[in-house]
Enzyme design. Structure first.
Site, PDB file in Angstrom:
ATOM      1  N   SER A  10       0.841  -1.198   0.000  1.00  0.00           N
ATOM      2  CA  SER A  10       0.000   0.000   0.000  1.00  0.00           C
ATOM      3  C   SER A  10       0.874   1.245   0.000  1.00  0.00           C
ATOM      4  O   SER A  10       1.661   1.470   0.931  1.00  0.00           O
ATOM      5  CB  SER A  10      -0.892   0.023   1.241  1.00  0.00           C
ATOM      6  OG  SER A  10      -1.434   1.321   1.384  1.00  0.00           O
ATOM      7  N   HIS A  35      -1.304  -1.251  -4.253  1.00  0.00           N
ATOM      8  CA  HIS A  35      -2.571  -0.932  -3.587  1.00  0.00           C
ATOM      9  C   HIS A  35      -2.603   0.571  -3.327  1.00  0.00           C
ATOM     10  O   HIS A  35      -1.702   1.128  -2.709  1.00  0.00           O
ATOM     11  CB  HIS A  35      -2.668  -1.705  -2.269  1.00  0.00           C
ATOM     12  CG  HIS A  35      -3.974  -1.540  -1.553  1.00  0.00           C
ATOM     13  ND1 HIS A  35      -5.101  -2.270  -1.872  1.00  0.00           N
ATOM     14  CD2 HIS A  35      -4.342  -0.735  -0.529  1.00  0.00           C
ATOM     15  CE1 HIS A  35      -6.104  -1.923  -1.078  1.00  0.00           C
ATOM     16  NE2 HIS A  35      -5.664  -0.977  -0.243  1.00  0.00           N
ATOM     17  N   ASP A  37      -4.789   3.684  -1.833  1.00  0.00           N
ATOM     18  CA  ASP A  37      -5.885   4.025  -0.916  1.00  0.00           C
ATOM     19  C   ASP A  37      -6.380   5.437  -1.175  1.00  0.00           C
ATOM     20  O   ASP A  37      -5.637   6.405  -0.993  1.00  0.00           O
ATOM     21  CB  ASP A  37      -5.387   3.930   0.530  1.00  0.00           C
ATOM     22  CG  ASP A  37      -5.170   2.492   0.953  1.00  0.00           C
ATOM     23  OD1 ASP A  37      -6.113   1.702   0.829  1.00  0.00           O
ATOM     24  OD2 ASP A  37      -4.050   2.167   1.387  1.00  0.00           O
ATOM     25  N   MET A  39      -8.928   8.300  -0.039  1.00  0.00           N
ATOM     26  CA  MET A  39      -9.764   8.710   1.100  1.00  0.00           C
ATOM     27  C   MET A  39     -10.247  10.134   0.894  1.00  0.00           C
ATOM     28  O   MET A  39      -9.482  10.993   0.447  1.00  0.00           O
ATOM     29  CB  MET A  39      -8.933   8.656   2.380  1.00  0.00           C
ATOM     30  CG  MET A  39      -8.263   7.318   2.618  1.00  0.00           C
ATOM     31  SD  MET A  39      -7.273   7.372   4.102  1.00  0.00           S
ATOM     32  CE  MET A  39      -6.595   5.703   4.097  1.00  0.00           C
ATOM     33  N   HIS A  68      -8.476   1.219  -3.919  1.00  0.00           N
ATOM     34  CA  HIS A  68      -9.416   1.035  -2.808  1.00  0.00           C
ATOM     35  C   HIS A  68     -10.052   2.385  -2.498  1.00  0.00           C
ATOM     36  O   HIS A  68      -9.413   3.268  -1.937  1.00  0.00           O
ATOM     37  CB  HIS A  68      -8.619   0.486  -1.610  1.00  0.00           C
ATOM     38  CG  HIS A  68      -9.407   0.313  -0.355  1.00  0.00           C
ATOM     39  ND1 HIS A  68      -8.804   0.095   0.864  1.00  0.00           N
ATOM     40  CD2 HIS A  68     -10.743   0.314  -0.120  1.00  0.00           C
ATOM     41  CE1 HIS A  68      -9.727  -0.032   1.798  1.00  0.00           C
ATOM     42  NE2 HIS A  68     -10.915   0.112   1.235  1.00  0.00           N
ATOM     43  N   MET A  70     -12.174   4.702  -0.480  1.00  0.00           N
ATOM     44  CA  MET A  70     -12.827   4.944   0.823  1.00  0.00           C
ATOM     45  C   MET A  70     -13.490   6.305   0.731  1.00  0.00           C
ATOM     46  O   MET A  70     -13.054   7.276   1.356  1.00  0.00           O
ATOM     47  CB  MET A  70     -11.779   4.879   1.935  1.00  0.00           C
ATOM     48  CG  MET A  70     -11.348   3.456   2.253  1.00  0.00           C
ATOM     49  SD  MET A  70      -9.797   3.375   3.137  1.00  0.00           S
ATOM     50  CE  MET A  70      -8.668   3.445   1.747  1.00  0.00           C
ATOM     51  N   MET A 139     -11.603  -5.554   5.512  1.00  0.00           N
ATOM     52  CA  MET A 139     -10.806  -4.613   6.298  1.00  0.00           C
ATOM     53  C   MET A 139     -10.487  -5.260   7.652  1.00  0.00           C
ATOM     54  O   MET A 139     -11.386  -5.655   8.387  1.00  0.00           O
ATOM     55  CB  MET A 139     -11.578  -3.308   6.523  1.00  0.00           C
ATOM     56  CG  MET A 139     -11.794  -2.471   5.277  1.00  0.00           C
ATOM     57  SD  MET A 139     -10.285  -2.103   4.360  1.00  0.00           S
ATOM     58  CE  MET A 139      -9.273  -1.281   5.580  1.00  0.00           C
ATOM     59  N   GLY A 144      -8.981   4.207   7.070  1.00  0.00           N
ATOM     60  CA  GLY A 144      -8.671   5.622   7.272  1.00  0.00           C
ATOM     61  C   GLY A 144      -7.199   5.879   7.540  1.00  0.00           C
ATOM     62  O   GLY A 144      -6.688   6.945   7.198  1.00  0.00           O
ATOM     63  N   PHE A 145      -6.524   4.909   8.129  1.00  0.00           N
ATOM     64  CA  PHE A 145      -5.130   5.132   8.499  1.00  0.00           C
ATOM     65  C   PHE A 145      -4.312   3.855   8.342  1.00  0.00           C
ATOM     66  O   PHE A 145      -4.838   2.761   8.557  1.00  0.00           O
ATOM     67  CB  PHE A 145      -5.038   5.599   9.960  1.00  0.00           C
ATOM     68  CG  PHE A 145      -5.821   6.849  10.230  1.00  0.00           C
ATOM     69  CD1 PHE A 145      -5.256   8.099   9.993  1.00  0.00           C
ATOM     70  CD2 PHE A 145      -7.142   6.788  10.654  1.00  0.00           C
ATOM     71  CE1 PHE A 145      -5.988   9.265  10.191  1.00  0.00           C
ATOM     72  CE2 PHE A 145      -7.890   7.943  10.858  1.00  0.00           C
ATOM     73  CZ  PHE A 145      -7.305   9.194  10.633  1.00  0.00           C
ATOM     74  N   GLY A 146      -3.038   4.036   8.022  1.00  0.00           N
ATOM     75  CA  GLY A 146      -2.117   2.908   8.018  1.00  0.00           C
ATOM     76  C   GLY A 146      -1.576   2.718   9.428  1.00  0.00           C
ATOM     77  O   GLY A 146      -1.822   3.536  10.323  1.00  0.00           O
ATOM     78  N   GLY A 147      -0.841   1.635   9.612  1.00  0.00           N
ATOM     79  CA  GLY A 147      -0.114   1.434  10.861  1.00  0.00           C
ATOM     80  C   GLY A 147      -0.950   1.042  12.064  1.00  0.00           C
ATOM     81  O   GLY A 147      -0.495   1.160  13.198  1.00  0.00           O
ATOM     82  N   ASP A 177      -6.840  -6.344   4.253  1.00  0.00           N
ATOM     83  CA  ASP A 177      -6.260  -4.997   4.255  1.00  0.00           C
ATOM     84  C   ASP A 177      -6.218  -4.407   5.660  1.00  0.00           C
ATOM     85  O   ASP A 177      -7.257  -4.087   6.235  1.00  0.00           O
ATOM     86  CB  ASP A 177      -7.106  -4.110   3.329  1.00  0.00           C
ATOM     87  CG  ASP A 177      -6.456  -2.761   3.073  1.00  0.00           C
ATOM     88  OD1 ASP A 177      -5.289  -2.568   3.476  1.00  0.00           O
ATOM     89  OD2 ASP A 177      -7.124  -1.905   2.477  1.00  0.00           O
ATOM     90  N   GLY A 178      -4.992  -4.261   6.173  1.00  0.00           N
ATOM     91  CA  GLY A 178      -4.801  -3.588   7.445  1.00  0.00           C
ATOM     92  C   GLY A 178      -4.048  -4.432   8.463  1.00  0.00           C
ATOM     93  O   GLY A 178      -4.475  -5.524   8.810  1.00  0.00           O
ATOM     94  N   GLY A 199       1.141  -2.215   4.158  1.00  0.00           N
ATOM     95  CA  GLY A 199       1.627  -0.842   4.068  1.00  0.00           C
ATOM     96  C   GLY A 199       2.823  -0.613   4.964  1.00  0.00           C
ATOM     97  O   GLY A 199       3.978  -0.733   4.539  1.00  0.00           O
ATOM     98  N   SER A 200       2.560  -0.327   6.227  1.00  0.00           N
ATOM     99  CA  SER A 200       3.657   0.029   7.122  1.00  0.00           C
ATOM    100  C   SER A 200       4.644  -1.119   7.316  1.00  0.00           C
ATOM    101  O   SER A 200       5.841  -0.880   7.481  1.00  0.00           O
ATOM    102  CB  SER A 200       3.113   0.514   8.464  1.00  0.00           C
ATOM    103  OG  SER A 200       2.155  -0.369   8.940  1.00  0.00           O
TER     104      SER A 200
HETATM  105  C1  DX5 Z   1      -6.439   1.625   5.593  1.00  0.00           C
HETATM  106  C2  DX5 Z   1      -5.987   1.304   4.195  1.00  0.00           C
HETATM  107  C3  DX5 Z   1      -4.926   0.259   4.149  1.00  0.00           C
HETATM  108  C4  DX5 Z   1      -3.634   0.707   4.767  1.00  0.00           C
HETATM  109  C5  DX5 Z   1      -2.884  -0.501   5.219  1.00  0.00           C
HETATM  110  O1  DX5 Z   1      -7.518   2.479   5.533  1.00  0.00           O
HETATM  111  O2  DX5 Z   1      -7.073   0.816   3.443  1.00  0.00           O
HETATM  112  O3  DX5 Z   1      -4.696  -0.154   2.803  1.00  0.00           O
HETATM  113  O4  DX5 Z   1      -2.853   1.455   3.882  1.00  0.00           O
HETATM  114  O5  DX5 Z   1      -1.802  -0.079   5.972  1.00  0.00           O
HETATM  115  P1  DX5 Z   1      -1.101  -0.986   7.053  1.00  0.00           P
HETATM  116  O6  DX5 Z   1      -0.590  -2.196   6.344  1.00  0.00           O
HETATM  117  O7  DX5 Z   1      -0.035  -0.107   7.607  1.00  0.00           O
HETATM  118  O8  DX5 Z   1      -2.157  -1.351   8.073  1.00  0.00           O
HETATM  119 ZN    ZN Z   2      -6.618  -0.154   1.464  1.00  0.00          ZN
END
Ligand code: DX5
Ligand code: ZN
Length: 221
Positions: A10, A35, A37, A39, A68, A70, A139, A144-147, A177-178, A199-200
């Site tokens: 991501s 991927h 994202d 938002m 994706h 959102m 999900m 909304g957020f990574g990490g 995802d997540g 992602g992270s």
């Molecule tokens: C969250 C995103 C994810 C996010 C995943 O809203 O849809 O795709 O980037 O990030 P990690 O892997 O850090 O949870």
């Molecule tokens: Zn995503």
């Protein structure tokens, strides 16, 4: 359908001041998809990339683009993402009053149609429409957020969804995802997942390309 389990880094966790560098790393890596994202600050309490940035990114990506959304009213942007070269376009079931129509529009625009479910949304909500879906994105964090930390109840949702798909003899892919990492990847695949977004875990690693390679090897061994 290939049995290969896919890894989709991501770009939300990439270095935004050096996107070309991070995209090139993914291009050269063992990753299968990008991927992306999107938002809007309304469907989720965060804003990610705007159209000019997405257009610039899409010029560099050399692997399938898994987008994706959102966002509220995703139907308004289906053609925009088709024009950008998206391969998979995923909308949230919670944002679509007429999900069947949205999926038909995505396919008519030449893309694979994905549906994402928030952590609280039951997989049974898709049982009557599963044959129309190319990919379900479960999900495993609140979007909304990574990490964020992986929500453990996801494993059960993967198993339930796998049963729904298999009962229909379908080929719908299950994406997670997540909060995905080497700690939960194998168990997710064992439960029936096909695509892992990370992602992270990838971008905060000292060696992101090796992290992708190891994750892919772990789930394809
Ligand atoms: C969250 C995103 C994810 C996010 C995943 O809203 O849809 O795709 O980037 O990030 P990690 O892997 O850090 O949870
Ligand atoms: Zn995503």
């Amino acid at each position: 359908m290939s049995d290969k389990k896919l890894i989709a880094p991501s770009l939300l966790a990439a270095d935004f001041s050096n996107l070309a560098h991070d995209i090139e790393m993914v291009n050269k890596s063992d990753a299968d998809w990008f991927h992306l994202d999107i938002m809007d600050g309304v469907f989720v309490p965060n804003i990610s990339f705007g159209m000019p940035v997405i257009k610039a990114m899409a010029k560099h990506t050399k692997k399938p683009l898994d987008v994706h959304l959102m966002i509220v009213e995703p139907d308004r942007y289906i053609q925009t993402f088709a024009d950008l070269g998206a391969n998979v376009l995923t909308v949230h079931v919670e944002a679509c009053t007429h999900l069947h129509r949205s999926l038909q529009s995505i396919k008519a625009a030449g893309m694979k149609a994905g549906v994402a479910l928030n952590p609280h949304t039951p997989v049974a909500s898709l049982s009557h429409i599963i044959e129309d879906i190319d990919l379900v994105c479960l999900m495993s964090v609140n979007p909304g957020f990574g990490g964020q930390s992986f929500i453990e109840a996801t494993y059960e949702k993967v198993c339930e969804l796998r049963n729904i798909i298999d009962e229909n003899k379908g080929s719908t892919l299950i994406e997670i995802d997540g909060g995905v990492s080497d700690q939960n990847a194998s168990q997710l695949i064992a439960a029936g997942a096909d695509v892992l977004v990370a992602g992270s875990y990838v971008f905060s690693a000292t060696e992101p390309a090796s992290t992708i390679a190891n994750l892919s090897a772990q789930v394809n061994s």
